[in-house]
Write a protein that holds these residues in place. Structure first.
Motif, short mmCIF file in Angstrom:
data_model
loop_
_atom_site.label_atom_id
_atom_site.label_comp_id
_atom_site.label_asym_id
_atom_site.label_seq_id
_atom_site.Cartn_x
_atom_site.Cartn_y
_atom_site.Cartn_z
N LEU A 166 -58.72 35.68 16.31
CA LEU A 166 -59.86 34.87 16.72
C LEU A 166 -61.15 35.37 16.10
N LYS A 167 -61.23 36.66 15.87
CA LYS A 167 -62.43 37.22 15.26
C LYS A 167 -62.41 37.08 13.74
N LYS B 14 -60.26 35.20 11.81
CA LYS B 14 -59.86 33.88 11.32
C LYS B 14 -59.02 33.97 10.03
N ARG C 255 -66.45 30.29 31.17
CA ARG C 255 -67.68 29.61 30.74
C ARG C 255 -68.91 30.24 31.39
N PHE D 56 -63.30 23.65 23.88
CA PHE D 56 -64.47 24.47 24.18
C PHE D 56 -64.50 25.72 23.32
N ASN D 57 -65.65 26.01 22.72
CA ASN D 57 -65.82 27.21 21.91
C ASN D 57 -66.27 28.35 22.82
N PHE D 58 -65.43 29.36 22.98
CA PHE D 58 -65.74 30.44 23.92
C PHE D 58 -66.78 31.43 23.38
N GLN D 59 -67.09 31.36 22.07
CA GLN D 59 -68.12 32.25 21.49
C GLN D 59 -67.82 33.72 21.78
#
Length: 392
Positions: free
Chosen positions: A158-159, A161, A338, A60-63
């Motif tokens: 995560l931001k 990369k 989510r 799942f991509n948490f965006q």
């Protein structure tokens, strides 16, 4: 969590068995076959249950970019944390732990603000790291600095990369920094805790530089207690002492400390006056037969506690149950994230004690349960009374 446990429960002991430190106390109390015959399958079933349960959450991509919509909320959370960091010490004992959790809101707020479009607010993220370092130096306690720095790096990566070479370089640099810190920590504490009147930052930097430039002989002089780095990594000596002590000199506890931990996590101290105290002093002697000096705190670890309560087979099965429970907690949080992306910034706070491999169940479960309660009560309060909109 699994990496730290594997290093402290298996890798550290393997190094100790291959190259003993010959320390009078910090050594492996049982043969390698006996130790690994319990710890490896116990760790293996723990890992298996955790990874199988959380497998689907990796897809799942948490965006996380959506956190930029919550800068104002992040600032409020940060201010709440600063307030309780300053005034939380004045809270009565029963509320002290709640104050501790709320004081860590400052780091949660800093994580949210790192995703802000405002450069000024984004700087709070780096200010929080600097604050951690300064307070760690002033108290000569570096555990929180290391843990929160790793959590911050997770969100930074995560931001941004980073590439694989950058990640590997960071890991190597972090490992070298941690080893150097372990080398100078004892000497630094000896000075600070004996009312050192000079500049603590200068003292700390000086010892770090001396450790990097010193020869092996000089390093042993800098490390005031003469304990090598692997002894600090190796949680296995305590687990092995438990295997040696129980049942030879102490009967199995048959779930007594597990029950105490569950009640301690659910009930506040005023409803449970006999609640086990955090710090490991109460259980360490009972499980290992070893004495701790006044003011020293050591945990027997959950895997050591599992053996001390349920013996070989029962201890392995308990680690599977513990892995299943943590997997279910993560699935619950996954579903909450989510619905409300802001909750992801609270994950480090919720798991602050859970990821520690040396900590016993009463500490881990108490922090996990109480932090979940505080966090979700805050989210509910913010939505109902502050009218925060979590659907941005």
């Amino acid at each position: 969590m699994l990496l730290i446990a594997g290093l402290q429960w298996i890798v550290g002991p393997l190094i100790e068995y291959a190259s003993p430190s010959l320390h009078y106390k910090y050594y492996m109390y049982v043969e390698q076959t006996q130790y690994m015959g319990f710890v490896v399958p116990a760790f293996g079933i723990f890992v298996l249950f955790v990874l199988v349960l959380i497998k689907k959450t990796a897809l799942f991509n948490f965006q996380l970019g959506r956190l930029e919509n919550y800068s104002n909320y992040g600032l409020v959370i940060f201010i709440i944390g600063v307030f309780f960091d300053v005034f939380g010490g004045f809270l009565p004992g029963a509320l002290g732990f709640v104050g501790f959790i709320l004081s860590n809101f400052k780091f949660v707020g800093a994580i949210i603000l790192y995703y802000s479009q405002s450069k000024k607010l984004k700087k709070i993220f780096y200010v929080a790291i600097l604050y951690l370092l300064i307070t760690s130096i002033s108290k000569a306690l570096f555990h929180d600095f290391i843990l929160w720095s790793v959590f911050f790096y997770m969100f930074w990566s995560l931001k941004n990369k980073p590439s694989i070479p950058v990640i590997l370089t960071t890991i190597i640099a972090g490992a070298l920094l941690a080893l150097t810190l372990q080398t100078v920590k004892s000497a630094f504490r000896a000075e600070v805790w004996n009312d050192y009147s000079g500049n603590k930052i200068e003292l700390f930097i000086g010892l770090m530089i001396d450790s990097v430039l010193a020869s092996d002989t000089d390093v042993s002089q800098i490390d005031g207690d003469g304990v090598d780095s692997n002894v600090r990594l190796n949680q296995g000596w305590i687990i092995s002492a438990t295997l040696d002590h129980i049942p030879s000199n102490q009967n199995y506890f048959n779930g007594a400390t597990i029950k105490d931990a569950i009640f301690a996590s659910i009930l506040p101290r005023f409803l449970n006056p006999n609640k086990t105290k955090a710090g490991g002093q109460e259980n360490f002697r009972k499980f290992t037969g070893l004495e701790l000096s006044q003011g020293t705190s050591m945990g027997i670890s959950i895997v050591g506690e599992a053996y001390g309560n349920f013996a070989h087979v029962g201890g392995i099965l308990f680690m599977g149950i513990w892995g299943f429970f943590l997997g279910k907690v993560w699935l619950f949080l996954y579903n909450q994230i989510r619905k409300n992306i802001l909750i992801i910034a609270f994950i480090p706070l919720i798991f602050l004690q859970v990821i520690k491999a040396e900590t016993e169940l009463v500490v881990v479960l108490n922090h996990l349960v109480k932090s979940l309660i505080v966090v979700f009560l805050f989210i509910w309060f913010a939505k109902k009374y502050l009218k925060w909109d979590f659907n941005k």
